[in-house]
Design an enzyme around this catalytic site. Structure first.
Site, PDB file in Angstrom:
ATOM      1  N   ARG A  34       0.806  -1.226   0.000  1.00 24.71           N
ATOM      2  CA  ARG A  34       0.000   0.000   0.000  1.00 24.71           C
ATOM      3  C   ARG A  34       0.838   1.276   0.000  1.00 24.71           C
ATOM      4  O   ARG A  34       0.354   2.344  -0.375  1.00 24.71           O
ATOM      5  CB  ARG A  34      -0.966  -0.009   1.186  1.00 24.71           C
ATOM      6  CG  ARG A  34      -0.323   0.077   2.533  1.00 24.71           C
ATOM      7  CD  ARG A  34      -1.339   0.257   3.653  1.00 24.71           C
ATOM      8  NE  ARG A  34      -2.151  -0.919   3.906  1.00 24.71           N
ATOM      9  CZ  ARG A  34      -3.463  -0.966   3.745  1.00 24.71           C
ATOM     10  NH1 ARG A  34      -4.128   0.078   3.310  1.00 24.71           N
ATOM     11  NH2 ARG A  34      -4.127  -2.067   4.023  1.00 24.71           N
ATOM     12  N   GLY A 135      -0.030 -23.655   6.563  1.00 21.79           N
ATOM     13  CA  GLY A 135       0.795 -24.778   6.974  1.00 21.79           C
ATOM     14  C   GLY A 135       2.023 -24.303   7.730  1.00 21.79           C
ATOM     15  O   GLY A 135       2.223 -23.102   7.933  1.00 21.79           O
ATOM     16  N   SER A 137       5.193 -22.860   8.359  1.00 18.87           N
ATOM     17  CA  SER A 137       6.107 -22.074   7.520  1.00 18.87           C
ATOM     18  C   SER A 137       6.455 -20.760   8.195  1.00 18.87           C
ATOM     19  O   SER A 137       5.571 -20.045   8.662  1.00 18.87           O
ATOM     20  CB  SER A 137       5.457 -21.794   6.156  1.00 18.87           C
ATOM     21  OG  SER A 137       4.156 -21.241   6.325  1.00 18.87           O
ATOM     22  N   LYS A 190      -4.441 -22.838  15.823  1.00 20.72           N
ATOM     23  CA  LYS A 190      -3.065 -23.085  16.279  1.00 20.72           C
ATOM     24  C   LYS A 190      -2.404 -21.812  16.798  1.00 20.72           C
ATOM     25  O   LYS A 190      -1.526 -21.871  17.661  1.00 20.72           O
ATOM     26  CB  LYS A 190      -2.246 -23.736  15.162  1.00 20.72           C
ATOM     27  CG  LYS A 190      -2.068 -22.887  13.901  1.00 20.72           C
ATOM     28  CD  LYS A 190      -0.833 -22.011  13.948  1.00 20.72           C
ATOM     29  CE  LYS A 190      -0.751 -21.093  12.736  1.00 20.72           C
ATOM     30  NZ  LYS A 190       0.455 -20.225  12.776  1.00 20.72           N
ATOM     31  N   ASP A 243       1.281 -27.409  11.550  1.00 14.92           N
ATOM     32  CA  ASP A 243       1.431 -25.986  11.852  1.00 14.92           C
ATOM     33  C   ASP A 243       1.441 -25.745  13.360  1.00 14.92           C
ATOM     34  O   ASP A 243       2.160 -24.881  13.864  1.00 14.92           O
ATOM     35  CB  ASP A 243       0.295 -25.197  11.197  1.00 14.92           C
ATOM     36  CG  ASP A 243       0.703 -23.783  10.837  1.00 14.92           C
ATOM     37  OD1 ASP A 243       1.853 -23.391  11.112  1.00 14.92           O
ATOM     38  OD2 ASP A 243      -0.136 -23.054  10.278  1.00 14.92           O
ATOM     39  N   THR A 247       4.416 -23.790  15.333  1.00 15.89           N
ATOM     40  CA  THR A 247       4.072 -22.510  15.947  1.00 15.89           C
ATOM     41  C   THR A 247       4.158 -22.567  17.471  1.00 15.89           C
ATOM     42  O   THR A 247       4.437 -21.552  18.111  1.00 15.89           O
ATOM     43  CB  THR A 247       2.655 -22.081  15.527  1.00 15.89           C
ATOM     44  OG1 THR A 247       2.528 -22.208  14.117  1.00 15.89           O
ATOM     45  CG2 THR A 247       2.384 -20.641  15.902  1.00 15.89           C
ATOM     46  N   ARG A 254       5.357 -15.543  16.243  1.00 13.38           N
ATOM     47  CA  ARG A 254       4.913 -14.330  16.935  1.00 13.38           C
ATOM     48  C   ARG A 254       3.943 -14.664  18.064  1.00 13.38           C
ATOM     49  O   ARG A 254       3.940 -14.016  19.109  1.00 13.38           O
ATOM     50  CB  ARG A 254       4.253 -13.377  15.936  1.00 13.38           C
ATOM     51  CG  ARG A 254       5.202 -12.879  14.856  1.00 13.38           C
ATOM     52  CD  ARG A 254       4.479 -12.026  13.823  1.00 13.38           C
ATOM     53  NE  ARG A 254       5.401 -11.541  12.802  1.00 13.38           N
ATOM     54  CZ  ARG A 254       5.054 -10.727  11.829  1.00 13.38           C
ATOM     55  NH1 ARG A 254       3.796 -10.315  11.733  1.00 13.38           N
ATOM     56  NH2 ARG A 254       5.942 -10.323  10.940  1.00 13.38           N
ATOM     57  N   ASN A 255       3.128 -15.675  17.856  1.00 11.33           N
ATOM     58  CA  ASN A 255       2.161 -16.062  18.879  1.00 11.33           C
ATOM     59  C   ASN A 255       2.849 -16.717  20.067  1.00 11.33           C
ATOM     60  O   ASN A 255       2.526 -16.430  21.220  1.00 11.33           O
ATOM     61  CB  ASN A 255       1.112 -16.990  18.264  1.00 11.33           C
ATOM     62  CG  ASN A 255       0.270 -16.286  17.222  1.00 11.33           C
ATOM     63  OD1 ASN A 255      -0.612 -15.514  17.540  1.00 11.33           O
ATOM     64  ND2 ASN A 255       0.577 -16.529  15.959  1.00 11.33           N
ATOM     65  N   GLU A 279      -1.582 -12.917  15.375  1.00 12.84           N
ATOM     66  CA  GLU A 279      -2.987 -13.094  15.003  1.00 12.84           C
ATOM     67  C   GLU A 279      -3.806 -13.766  16.103  1.00 12.84           C
ATOM     68  O   GLU A 279      -5.003 -13.525  16.242  1.00 12.84           O
ATOM     69  CB  GLU A 279      -3.096 -13.913  13.714  1.00 12.84           C
ATOM     70  CG  GLU A 279      -2.778 -13.136  12.447  1.00 12.84           C
ATOM     71  CD  GLU A 279      -3.942 -12.252  11.994  1.00 12.84           C
ATOM     72  OE1 GLU A 279      -4.914 -12.102  12.745  1.00 12.84           O
ATOM     73  OE2 GLU A 279      -3.845 -11.705  10.880  1.00 12.84           O
TER      74      GLU A 279
END
Length: 329
Positions: A34, A135, A137, A190, A243, A247, A254-255, A279
């Site tokens: 953007r 998935g 990644s 997840k 995943d 994760t 990040r989670n 997220e």
């Protein structure tokens, strides 16, 4: 597959990594962001150092802030966060020609509506072919060309297989399925469970506790997904168990990093405000609410939600989970 061009909408780390992988697959790629000034500088200078140190944008990838240019490709991959997907899709709708394949790479549920990514795309874009890419990644691994396998779900099996072949590269392998909702639920749930895993690690409760949390969390994920008609093999595959394992076990997530900060004593406001977008922080409440509406028990998701909303301390949440009645597995 008609044509040789694919567009990636979203020039963050994951979108840029996908653009690099698609180029490695031999595709002509348009990468949209953007910020017009930033995209012009990227297209001219080709420097990806801010995202991936030492990397550059190869020939064959065009960086642009012009949506009308980006939508000329027959395939659009929407690599924007779930909470921003509706806004970006509404802008895309103004210039999108008919007959496109539009694939979301977002993982989560819309906080305001509870909608999944393909539902948002269908509501905003109208009659197109929609899919989901999800998935185990990390953007840095994909950008470096390290071996990575993820799932691509489309409603039509032939379409899913053709697109998976078209987008796969030497480093990025796409497995195809028609179980769109199963893939979406795996990617959404997840993230919340990874926060729980990070909390366990931050509290120093040990690997045994983290393994138990991941296992019982996966049981919650399966319970929720079955209520939506997801297939067992999808949940046991890349976009479900695969995943979750990644994760919920790496600080690169990040989670997981958010949960780690919470477990180490930071408040939700401090932990969320100081790091990159997680997220799961947006998905937790709507996931818990959706489960409750269907009469499903998801105690780990409920606990994460209560912690994030500051209704329960981390210590009290753990004590409540450990005090639940014993039951058969």
């Amino acid at each position: 597959m008609k044509g040789n061009r694919v567009s990636v909408i979203g020039a963050g780390a994951f979108g840029t990594a996908l653009a690099l992988a698609f180029r490695q697959a031999g595709r002509e790629v348009t990468l949209w962001g953007r910020d017009a000034e930033a995209m012009a500088a990227l297209d001219a200078g080709r420097d990806l150092g801010a995202l991936f140190p030492g990397a550059s944008l190869p020939t064959g990838i065009r960086a642009t802030a012009d949506l009308s240019e980006a939508v000329l490709a027959g395939i659009l991959v929407m690599a924007v966060p779930t909470q921003a997907l509706r806004q970006v899709s509404e802008a895309v709708a103004l210039v999108l020609p008919q007959g496109r394949a539009v694939i979301s790479a977002a993982k989560g549920m819309e906080q305001r509506t509870g909608a999944f990514a393909t539902e948002i795309l269908a509501e905003t874009l109208g009659a197109h072919r929609f899919g989901i890419l999800s998935g185990p990644s990390f953007a840095a691994d994909i950008a470096r060309g390290l071996p990575t396998a993820i799932a691509l779900a489309m409603a039509d099996a032939t379409d899913a297989e053709a697109l998976a072949r078209f987008l796969s590269s030497p480093g990025l392998r796409l497995y195809h399925t028609t179980d769109i909702r199963g893939v979406e639920i795996g990617g959404a749930a997840k993230n919340v469970l990874a926060i729980a895993a990070g909390i366990v690690a931050g509290l120093g409760l040990g690997d045994s506790a983290r393994a138990a949390m991941i296992t019982r969390g996966f049981a919650e994920l399966q319970r929720f997904a079955r209520a939506y008609g997801a297939r067992p093999e999808t949940l046991m595959g890349l976009s479900g168990l695969g995943d979750l394992v990644l994760t919920a076990s790496s600080p690169q997530s990040r989670n997981y990093a958010l949960g780690l900060a919470l477990g180490q004593g930071r408040t939700p406001r401090e932990a969320i405000g100081s790091g990159k977008l997680a997220e799961g922080a947006f998905t937790a409440a709507i996931l818990a609410e959706s489960a409750k509406a269907r009469g499903l028990e998801m105690p780990i998701v409920d606990a994460v939600t209560a912690i994030l909303e500051e209704r329960l301390s981390v210590g009290d949440a753990v004590r409540h989970l450990m005090a639940r009645p014993l039951r058969g597995e």
